[in-house]
Write a protein that holds these residues in place. Structure first.
Motif, PDB file in Angstrom:
ATOM      1  N   ARG A  70       0.808  -1.223   0.000  1.00 27.60           N
ATOM      2  CA  ARG A  70       0.000   0.000   0.000  1.00 27.60           C
ATOM      3  C   ARG A  70       0.841   1.273   0.000  1.00 27.60           C
ATOM      4  NH1 ARG A  70      -5.531   0.343   3.277  1.00 27.60           N
ATOM      5  NH2 ARG A  70      -5.303   2.340   2.189  1.00 27.60           N
ATOM      6  N   LEU A  71       1.964   1.243   0.723  1.00 27.80           N
ATOM      7  CA  LEU A  71       2.718   2.478   0.925  1.00 27.80           C
ATOM      8  C   LEU A  71       4.066   2.521   0.221  1.00 27.80           C
ATOM      9  CD1 LEU A  71       2.149   3.034   4.768  1.00 27.80           C
ATOM     10  CD2 LEU A  71       0.789   3.917   2.866  1.00 27.80           C
ATOM     11  N   GLY A  72       4.617   1.352  -0.129  1.00 24.22           N
ATOM     12  CA  GLY A  72       5.985   1.311  -0.624  1.00 24.22           C
ATOM     13  C   GLY A  72       6.963   1.392   0.531  1.00 24.22           C
ATOM     14  N   GLY A  73       8.238   1.454   0.211  1.00 25.47           N
ATOM     15  CA  GLY A  73       9.253   1.536   1.245  1.00 25.47           C
ATOM     16  C   GLY A  73       9.384   0.254   2.047  1.00 25.47           C
ATOM     17  N   VAL A  74      10.023   0.378   3.195  1.00 29.33           N
ATOM     18  CA  VAL A  74      10.279  -0.761   4.082  1.00 29.33           C
ATOM     19  C   VAL A  74       9.468  -0.581   5.362  1.00 29.33           C
ATOM     20  CG1 VAL A  74      12.028  -1.986   5.428  1.00 29.33           C
ATOM     21  CG2 VAL A  74      12.585  -1.112   3.155  1.00 29.33           C
ATOM     22  N   VAL A  75       8.847  -1.657   5.829  1.00 33.36           N
ATOM     23  CA  VAL A  75       8.076  -1.617   7.068  1.00 33.36           C
ATOM     24  C   VAL A  75       8.869  -2.294   8.183  1.00 33.36           C
ATOM     25  CG1 VAL A  75       5.977  -2.407   8.249  1.00 33.36           C
ATOM     26  CG2 VAL A  75       5.855  -1.547   5.898  1.00 33.36           C
ATOM     27  N   VAL A  76       8.920  -1.637   9.323  1.00 36.13           N
ATOM     28  CA  VAL A  76       9.595  -2.179  10.505  1.00 36.13           C
ATOM     29  C   VAL A  76       8.568  -2.268  11.626  1.00 36.13           C
ATOM     30  CG1 VAL A  76      11.412  -1.818  12.227  1.00 36.13           C
ATOM     31  CG2 VAL A  76      11.805  -1.168   9.835  1.00 36.13           C
ATOM     32  N   PHE A  77       8.532  -3.412  12.321  1.00 36.66           N
ATOM     33  CA  PHE A  77       7.593  -3.622  13.414  1.00 36.66           C
ATOM     34  C   PHE A  77       8.336  -3.677  14.744  1.00 36.66           C
ATOM     35  CE2 PHE A  77       5.376  -6.714  16.227  1.00 36.66           C
ATOM     36  CZ  PHE A  77       4.222  -5.983  16.459  1.00 36.66           C
ATOM     37  N   LEU A  78       7.846  -2.914  15.727  1.00 33.37           N
ATOM     38  CA  LEU A  78       8.408  -2.938  17.075  1.00 33.37           C
ATOM     39  C   LEU A  78       7.304  -3.283  18.059  1.00 33.37           C
ATOM     40  CD1 LEU A  78      10.665   0.266  17.074  1.00 33.37           C
ATOM     41  CD2 LEU A  78      11.376  -2.107  16.752  1.00 33.37           C
ATOM     42  N   ASN A  79       7.536  -4.312  18.851  1.00 27.36           N
ATOM     43  CA  ASN A  79       6.535  -4.730  19.815  1.00 27.36           C
ATOM     44  C   ASN A  79       6.518  -3.814  21.030  1.00 27.36           C
ATOM     45  OD1 ASN A  79       4.441  -6.554  20.571  1.00 27.36           O
ATOM     46  ND2 ASN A  79       5.624  -8.221  19.680  1.00 27.36           N
ATOM     47  N   GLY A  80       5.443  -3.864  21.792  1.00 28.42           N
ATOM     48  CA  GLY A  80       5.280  -2.978  22.938  1.00 28.42           C
ATOM     49  C   GLY A  80       5.241  -3.713  24.260  1.00 28.42           C
ATOM     50  N   ALA A  81       4.255  -3.378  25.091  1.00 30.69           N
ATOM     51  CA  ALA A  81       4.131  -3.963  26.424  1.00 30.69           C
ATOM     52  C   ALA A  81       3.399  -5.294  26.314  1.00 30.69           C
ATOM     53  CB  ALA A  81       3.377  -3.005  27.345  1.00 30.69           C
ATOM     54  N   VAL A  82       4.167  -6.385  26.187  1.00 36.10           N
ATOM     55  CA  VAL A  82       3.576  -7.687  25.878  1.00 36.10           C
ATOM     56  C   VAL A  82       3.564  -8.637  27.073  1.00 36.10           C
ATOM     57  CG1 VAL A  82       4.095  -7.604  23.409  1.00 36.10           C
ATOM     58  CG2 VAL A  82       5.806  -8.517  24.995  1.00 36.10           C
ATOM     59  N   GLY A  83       3.948  -8.177  28.259  1.00 31.65           N
ATOM     60  CA  GLY A  83       3.949  -9.061  29.419  1.00 31.65           C
ATOM     61  C   GLY A  83       2.545  -9.377  29.876  1.00 31.65           C
ATOM     62  N   GLY A  84       2.408 -10.537  30.514  1.00 28.45           N
ATOM     63  CA  GLY A  84       1.149 -10.781  31.206  1.00 28.45           C
ATOM     64  C   GLY A  84       0.251 -11.932  30.803  1.00 28.45           C
ATOM     65  N   MET A  85       0.184 -12.572  29.663  1.00 31.99           N
ATOM     66  CA  MET A  85       0.960 -12.094  28.527  1.00 31.99           C
ATOM     67  C   MET A  85       0.044 -11.790  27.351  1.00 31.99           C
ATOM     68  SD  MET A  85       3.000 -15.356  27.106  1.00 31.99           S
ATOM     69  CE  MET A  85       2.344 -16.389  25.869  1.00 31.99           C
ATOM     70  N   GLN A  86       0.413 -10.804  26.595  1.00 33.76           N
ATOM     71  CA  GLN A  86      -0.399 -10.318  25.484  1.00 33.76           C
ATOM     72  C   GLN A  86      -0.123 -11.187  24.257  1.00 33.76           C
ATOM     73  OE1 GLN A  86      -2.325  -7.522  26.737  1.00 33.76           O
ATOM     74  NE2 GLN A  86      -1.279  -8.520  28.414  1.00 33.76           N
ATOM     75  N   SER A  87      -1.128 -11.959  23.852  1.00 31.28           N
ATOM     76  CA  SER A  87      -0.897 -12.975  22.830  1.00 31.28           C
ATOM     77  C   SER A  87      -2.147 -13.229  21.997  1.00 31.28           C
ATOM     78  CB  SER A  87      -0.482 -14.284  23.518  1.00 31.28           C
ATOM     79  OG  SER A  87      -0.459 -15.364  22.607  1.00 31.28           O
ATOM     80  N   PRO A  88      -1.967 -13.551  20.711  1.00 30.83           N
ATOM     81  CA  PRO A  88      -3.118 -13.920  19.877  1.00 30.83           C
ATOM     82  C   PRO A  88      -3.527 -15.383  20.046  1.00 30.83           C
ATOM     83  CG  PRO A  88      -1.138 -13.862  18.536  1.00 30.83           C
ATOM     84  CD  PRO A  88      -0.721 -13.446  19.929  1.00 30.83           C
ATOM     85  N   LEU A  89      -2.801 -16.156  20.857  1.00 30.19           N
ATOM     86  CA  LEU A  89      -3.029 -17.599  20.938  1.00 30.19           C
ATOM     87  C   LEU A  89      -4.480 -17.954  21.223  1.00 30.19           C
ATOM     88  CD1 LEU A  89       0.133 -18.927  22.812  1.00 30.19           C
ATOM     89  CD2 LEU A  89      -0.572 -19.447  20.477  1.00 30.19           C
TER      90      LEU A  89
END
Length: 316
Positions: A70-89
């Motif tokens: 959609r945008l071109g260029g390079v996409v970089v992903f940085l995770n955030g506060a994932v403790g506890g735990m934050q998960s899609p499982l």
């Protein structure tokens, strides 16, 4: 912050707090062409589950592919506060092709999450106005966290961290050894140092004297209530009267706020001290011990890390 982004996160420990806000930063050249896009969101990339034997980027793979389309260029992903735990499982993700939940631990589920995050990011950027900044500031501070986790001390005694992580006493590297009593191991010879050295950091983009974007750099997996607030006091906690740590994002001065977990270091879970629960009875009468404390350096991690980071943020 569409509601479905929150629904992609399943929290397995009370309180059920998510830091589901998506923060997107796009850099463009003088002709408006995308150079790179930074996406910050808090959800473990582990949709495929523990039985997956293939190398995969999980849902970020679909995020990168769709957003770069959609945008071109390079996409970089940085995770955030994932403790506890934050998960899609254990999150339910509806597949629009079938109107049914996507199969658990499937590539299809990972694809749906990644593509939706990409679409939300692209829509947010389309509605955003360019922001001019003329100053980038970085701040960093070392902190010393008491290492009380007996499993980590045992690993150190076994030489697992040799040459990688020294321990400290009163801010000085401690190379001496001592006999330490460890559960299930009796007395073992281990480092006499009691503190783990790590660092916290802040990146601030400003226009003149006005902060535009604050980025907190956290050296581990922070529980989201330490990011956005919502710490609870529960019967059964080991330190029920502990002072509540301030919420990091609330302390920020800029209108746009990122929190990057696993930045510079990985000291494990960073748990609010008032929610720490290593001794029975367990929080909310749970039938077994909670998972987080097993992978935390100790109950002082949150007070030490959060307090020092907030000081960096609020420093003039």
């Amino acid at each position: 912050h569409p509601a479905d982004l929150d629904s992609f996160i399943a929290d397995d420990r009370p309180p059920r707090v998510h830091d589901a806000e998506l923060i997107v930063l796009r850099a463009a050249d003088t002709k408006g062409r995308t150079i790179a896009t930074l996406v910050n969101w808090a959800n473990h990339p582990e949709t495929l589950g523990s039985k997956n034997t293939l190398l995969t980027a999980d849902y970020p793979a679909a995020l990168y592919t769709r957003l770069e389309e959609r945008l071109g260029g390079v996409v970089v992903f940085l995770n955030g506060a994932v403790g506890g735990m934050q998960s899609p499982l254990n999150a339910t993700v509806i597949d629009p092709a079938t109107s049914q939940p996507a199969e658990k631990n499937s590539f299809r589920k990972a694809e749906l999450i990644g593509r939706r995050v990409a679409e939300v990011a692209a829509e947010a950027l389309a509605a955003a106005k360019p922001v001019a900044v003329d100053r980038i500031e970085t701040r960093e501070a070392e902190v010393f966290v008491p290492l009380t986790n007996p499993r980590y001390r045992a690993a150190g005694a076994a030489g697992l961290f040799r040459g990688r992580k020294a321990l400290y006493t009163n801010g000085r590297e401690d190379t001496s050894t001592a006999e330490i009593e460890l559960p299930g191991m009796g007395k073992v010879k281990a480092s006499a140092g009691s503190d783990l050295r790590t660092v916290v950091g802040l990146i601030r983009l400003s226009r003149g004297k006005s902060p535009v974007l604050d980025v907190a750099l956290v050296p581990g997996e922070l529980y989201p209530e330490l990011s956005v607030g919502g710490i609870e006091r529960y019967a059964g906690a080991d330190f029920p009267d502990a002072p509540l740590e301030p919420a990091i994002k609330t302390a920020m001065r800029a209108p746009f706020r990122m929190l990057v977990g696993l930045a510079n270091d990985e000291i494990g879970y960073i748990i609010p001290r008032a929610e720490w629960d290593e001794q029975a009875p367990w929080l909310q009468n749970a039938p077994r011990r909670w998972y987080g404390e097993v992978n935390s350096v100790g109950p002082q991690a949150a007070p030490v890390v959060v307090t020092r980071l907030v000081e960096l943020i609020q420093k003039p």
